[in-house]
Design a protein around this motif. Structure first.
Motif, PDB file in Angstrom:
ATOM      1  N   MET A   1       0.846  -1.189   0.000  1.00 45.85           N
ATOM      2  CA  MET A   1       0.000   0.000   0.000  1.00 45.85           C
ATOM      3  C   MET A   1       0.887   1.247   0.000  1.00 45.85           C
ATOM      4  N   VAL A   2       0.555   2.233  -0.847  1.00 44.77           N
ATOM      5  CA  VAL A   2       1.290   3.499  -0.892  1.00 44.77           C
ATOM      6  C   VAL A   2       0.293   4.649  -0.813  1.00 44.77           C
ATOM      7  N   THR A   3       0.754   5.785  -0.307  1.00 48.56           N
ATOM      8  CA  THR A   3      -0.084   6.978  -0.176  1.00 48.56           C
ATOM      9  C   THR A   3       0.685   8.188  -0.671  1.00 48.56           C
ATOM     10  N   ALA A   4      -0.030   9.108  -1.332  1.00 49.79           N
ATOM     11  CA  ALA A   4       0.571  10.361  -1.786  1.00 49.79           C
ATOM     12  C   ALA A   4      -0.435  11.488  -1.613  1.00 49.79           C
ATOM     13  N   GLN A   5       0.084  12.682  -1.363  1.00 49.89           N
ATOM     14  CA  GLN A   5      -0.758  13.861  -1.197  1.00 49.89           C
ATOM     15  C   GLN A   5      -0.380  14.939  -2.199  1.00 49.89           C
ATOM     16  N   ALA A   6      -1.345  15.790  -2.534  1.00 51.07           N
ATOM     17  CA  ALA A   6      -1.068  16.992  -3.315  1.00 51.07           C
ATOM     18  C   ALA A   6      -1.903  18.129  -2.732  1.00 51.07           C
ATOM     19  N   PRO A   7      -1.290  19.309  -2.560  1.00 52.38           N
ATOM     20  CA  PRO A   7      -2.027  20.433  -1.968  1.00 52.38           C
ATOM     21  C   PRO A   7      -2.914  21.149  -2.974  1.00 52.38           C
ATOM     22  N   GLY A   8      -3.914  21.848  -2.433  1.00 58.98           N
ATOM     23  CA  GLY A   8      -4.699  22.761  -3.250  1.00 58.98           C
ATOM     24  C   GLY A   8      -3.935  24.061  -3.456  1.00 58.98           C
ATOM     25  N   LYS A   9      -4.560  24.991  -4.170  1.00 56.82           N
ATOM     26  CA  LYS A   9      -3.871  26.240  -4.508  1.00 56.82           C
ATOM     27  C   LYS A   9      -4.856  27.384  -4.580  1.00 56.82           C
ATOM     28  N   LEU A  10      -4.310  28.600  -4.583  1.00 58.91           N
ATOM     29  CA  LEU A  10      -5.056  29.799  -4.947  1.00 58.91           C
ATOM     30  C   LEU A  10      -4.183  30.652  -5.860  1.00 58.91           C
ATOM     31  N   TYR A  11      -4.811  31.247  -6.875  1.00 58.42           N
ATOM     32  CA  TYR A  11      -4.115  32.232  -7.690  1.00 58.42           C
ATOM     33  C   TYR A  11      -4.042  33.536  -6.918  1.00 58.42           C
ATOM     34  N   ILE A  12      -2.863  34.141  -6.916  1.00 57.66           N
ATOM     35  CA  ILE A  12      -2.653  35.431  -6.263  1.00 57.66           C
ATOM     36  C   ILE A  12      -2.783  36.566  -7.277  1.00 57.66           C
ATOM     37  N   ALA A  13      -2.257  36.375  -8.477  1.00 54.72           N
ATOM     38  CA  ALA A  13      -2.321  37.409  -9.518  1.00 54.72           C
ATOM     39  C   ALA A  13      -1.993  36.793 -10.874  1.00 54.72           C
ATOM     40  N   GLY A  14      -2.438  37.462 -11.931  1.00 52.17           N
ATOM     41  CA  GLY A  14      -2.118  37.025 -13.293  1.00 52.17           C
ATOM     42  C   GLY A  14      -3.171  36.164 -13.950  1.00 52.17           C
ATOM     43  N   GLU A  15      -4.354  36.098 -13.351  1.00 52.24           N
ATOM     44  CA  GLU A  15      -5.413  35.230 -13.894  1.00 52.24           C
ATOM     45  C   GLU A  15      -5.786  35.614 -15.331  1.00 52.24           C
ATOM     46  N   TYR A  16      -6.266  34.627 -16.065  1.00 52.84           N
ATOM     47  CA  TYR A  16      -6.703  34.710 -17.459  1.00 52.84           C
ATOM     48  C   TYR A  16      -5.525  34.917 -18.414  1.00 52.84           C
ATOM     49  N   ALA A  17      -4.658  35.914 -18.175  1.00 53.20           N
ATOM     50  CA  ALA A  17      -3.504  36.083 -19.058  1.00 53.20           C
ATOM     51  C   ALA A  17      -2.616  34.853 -19.031  1.00 53.20           C
ATOM     52  N   VAL A  18      -2.550  34.173 -17.880  1.00 54.82           N
ATOM     53  CA  VAL A  18      -1.636  33.038 -17.721  1.00 54.82           C
ATOM     54  C   VAL A  18      -1.993  31.859 -18.628  1.00 54.82           C
ATOM     55  N   VAL A  19      -3.206  31.810 -19.157  1.00 54.10           N
ATOM     56  CA  VAL A  19      -3.534  30.702 -20.067  1.00 54.10           C
ATOM     57  C   VAL A  19      -2.799  30.843 -21.397  1.00 54.10           C
ATOM     58  N   GLU A  20      -2.293  32.048 -21.676  1.00 47.49           N
ATOM     59  CA  GLU A  20      -1.531  32.275 -22.905  1.00 47.49           C
ATOM     60  C   GLU A  20      -0.067  31.888 -22.676  1.00 47.49           C
ATOM     61  N   THR A  21       0.547  31.332 -23.697  1.00 50.32           N
ATOM     62  CA  THR A  21       1.922  30.847 -23.598  1.00 50.32           C
ATOM     63  C   THR A  21       2.870  31.940 -23.112  1.00 50.32           C
ATOM     64  N   GLY A  22       3.596  31.645 -22.017  1.00 50.81           N
ATOM     65  CA  GLY A  22       4.649  32.524 -21.553  1.00 50.81           C
ATOM     66  C   GLY A  22       4.214  33.686 -20.680  1.00 50.81           C
ATOM     67  N   TYR A  23       2.914  33.843 -20.449  1.00 54.91           N
ATOM     68  CA  TYR A  23       2.460  34.968 -19.617  1.00 54.91           C
ATOM     69  C   TYR A  23       2.456  34.556 -18.148  1.00 54.91           C
ATOM     70  N   PRO A  24       2.977  35.420 -17.262  1.00 56.44           N
ATOM     71  CA  PRO A  24       3.222  34.998 -15.880  1.00 56.44           C
ATOM     72  C   PRO A  24       2.017  35.128 -14.955  1.00 56.44           C
ATOM     73  N   ALA A  25       2.069  34.343 -13.893  1.00 53.38           N
ATOM     74  CA  ALA A  25       1.108  34.433 -12.790  1.00 53.38           C
ATOM     75  C   ALA A  25       1.834  34.062 -11.512  1.00 53.38           C
ATOM     76  N   ILE A  26       1.252  34.451 -10.379  1.00 57.26           N
ATOM     77  CA  ILE A  26       1.754  34.038  -9.073  1.00 57.26           C
ATOM     78  C   ILE A  26       0.675  33.203  -8.399  1.00 57.26           C
ATOM     79  N   ILE A  27       1.085  32.042  -7.900  1.00 58.76           N
ATOM     80  CA  ILE A  27       0.159  31.058  -7.325  1.00 58.76           C
ATOM     81  C   ILE A  27       0.729  30.612  -5.993  1.00 58.76           C
ATOM     82  N   VAL A  28      -0.153  30.223  -5.058  1.00 55.22           N
ATOM     83  CA  VAL A  28       0.318  29.722  -3.778  1.00 55.22           C
ATOM     84  C   VAL A  28      -0.357  28.391  -3.464  1.00 55.22           C
TER      85      VAL A  28
END
Length: 357
Positions: free
Chosen positions: A1-28
């Motif tokens: 038996m093995v277990t793994a976790q992954a955290p959730g996130k929130l976008y801090i800034a850069g929403e929508y533009a970040v879906v375009e190639t190379g455009y930045p965002a900050i996430i936590v």
């Protein structure tokens, strides 16, 4: 038996533009998790989740046909992650097995409503990480990101995959999305193992360190929103109002690049100014696209926070879910939290999750 976790996130800034190639965002990344356990079975396999047993299905009409939208159904992300991780395992010559895969999530409220913390990304990453252990694939964090990104993209079809990055690397990150058209083309001529070893054009993931005096507050409006459908609406607006959209991208890039510099300089004042600037820009995007990014309750949440010295904005696609506030740690917040409660905003007591090496 093995277990793994992954955290959730929130976008801090850069929403929508970040879906375009190379455009930045900050996430936590936050200390709320999806946990996946894999246990070898002899006769049959299963996928079990307490939270997702009665997940709703959304559908529309295409003529008289019912057309289902599976992009908010966590099981499709789990199945995509299983399919691709096992494809990678086969390429490495690993024999496949039967197993029970059990999913447990902190990313929804007690009554099943989504907080908007990127549960589809977290469940994808946690599934890949668990099967990576189960099959002893020895994938690096970069390889886990790339495989989970492909699995998520196969279901959602749009988005930046920044939430995948937050779930893999944790902490505060500066993120720039890869060229998805390039990936689609390369998948036709390369094995999965080869793709995971390649440099992906424009992809950039850098860890940031927040100023010691900065506090992150999270307000939840209690109204879930669908990122996929909101991004669809912005894509339509992009085609109709190209010049305004290009101006939005240019300004977003300038704001986020300065925000990244302010994070590296540990300048709380600079970060707060960038958050306020990004909020104004997103409201402009909402005006010309007709997409309700900052709902009335998110607006109220932000106004109450700004009155107490915090820099506030919607988080992610908006349309509900959460807003964020960056405020000086010494600033009293009791009155702010009580005013949120009176307005119908729930303060979420989550912390930043740092992944240890």
């Amino acid at each position: 038996m093995v277990t793994a976790q992954a955290p959730g996130k929130l976008y801090i800034a850069g929403e929508y533009a970040v879906v375009e190639t190379g455009y930045p965002a900050i996430i936590v990344a936050l200390n709320q998790f999806v946990t996946v356990t894999v246990e070898k079975m002899a006769d049959y396999g299963s996928i079990v989740s307490k939270q997702y047993q009665e997940n709703s299905l959304l559908w529309q009409r295409d003529g008289d046909a019912m057309v289902f939208d599976n992009r908010d159904n966590p099981f499709h992300y789990i199945l995509s992650a299983i399919n691709l991780t096992e494809k990678y395992a086969r390429e490495l010559g690993k024999p496949l097995a039967l197993y029970k895969l059990f999913v447990d999530s902190d990313l929804d409220s007690d009554d099943g409503k989504k907080y908007g913390l990127g549960s589809s990304a977290a469940v994808t990453v946690a599934t890949v990480k668990a099967l990576n252990k189960f099959y002893d694939l020895q994938m690096s964090a970069d390889q886990i990101y790339k495989l989970a990104a492909i699995a998520h993209l196969d279901v959602q079809g749009n988005g930046s995959l920044g939430d995948i990055a937050a779930s893999v690397y944790g902490g505060w990150i500066a993120y720039r999305s890869f060229d998805k058209a390039w990936l689609a083309a390369e998948r036709n001529s390369h094995t999965l193992a080869e793709l995971l070893e390649m440099d992906w054009p424009q992809l950039q993931i850098d860890l940031l360190e927040a100023p010691a005096e900065m506090r992150l507050l999270i307000g939840w409006t209690g109204s879930p929103a669908s990122t996929s459908r909101l991004v669809d609406k912005i894509t339509i607006a992009k085609a109709k109002k190209r010049a305004q959209y290009e101006a939005f991208l240019t300004e977003s890039k300038a704001i986020i690049e300065q925000l990244i510099k302010d994070f590296r300089a540990h300048s709380l004042a600079g970060i707060q100014a960038g958050i306020r600037h990004n909020r104004t820009l997103l409201n402009n995007l909402a005006d010309f696209s007709g997409v309700a990014i900052e709902t009335p309750l998110l607006k109220k949440m932000c106004e109450l926070a700004e009155a107490k010295g915090g820099a506030a904005k919607s988080s992610g696609a908006g349309g509900g879910d959460c807003g964020i506030v960056l405020i000086e740690k010494q600033q009293p917040i009791e009155h702010l939290l009580s005013s949120w409660q009176a307005a119908g905003v729930e303060a979420l007591d989550f912390q930043v999750h740092l992944i240890q090496d």
